[in-house]
Write a protein that holds these residues in place. Structure first.
Motif: not given
Length: 118
Positions: A100-105, A113-118
């Motif tokens: 969706g608006d945010l994509q990743g793991c 909390c973090c958002l990283s490449n799959p």
């Protein structure tokens, strides 16, 4: 697929910064929720994630409204769906795939909390 949303929350009486982001993950009839300082950005350093009481699912819909109990104003700023298993234990580590608006793991562990490449 279950949904996620990020809300910009301003004017919360217990927030000295005056503005934070609520991360909501749909979990049955409610949403597990964490307070973040900013919107997670792909591959940026992990930020503190403070667990909050469950939020109502209505906040997953596009809206901007006063928060009940005179606790400020919230506006949905990002949304989408996630895949993966949300652990039953509220204090367990979370690893989910956002679309969706945010994509990743999305990873929530040890209060961060973090958002990283799959």
């Amino acid at each position: 697929m279950p949904r996620y949303a990020l809300l910009r929350h301003t004017g919360a009486p217990d927030d000295p910064s005056g503005c934070h982001v609520d991360l909501l993950l749909e979990d049955g009839d409610s949403c597990r929720t964490w307070r973040l300082s900013t919107v997670p950005q792909l591959n940026e350093e992990a930020q503190p994630a403070v667990p909050l009481p469950a939020h109502r699912r209505v906040w997953l819909e596009p809206r901007s409204a006063a928060v009940s109990g005179n606790r400020g104003w919230a506006e949905r700023i990002h949304a989408g769906s996630y895949s993966g298993v949300l652990p039953k234990a509220a204090d367990a580590d979370v690893t989910l795939q956002f679309e969706g608006d945010l994509q990743g793991c999305l990873n929530i562990a040890a209060g961060h909390c973090c958002l990283s490449n799959p």
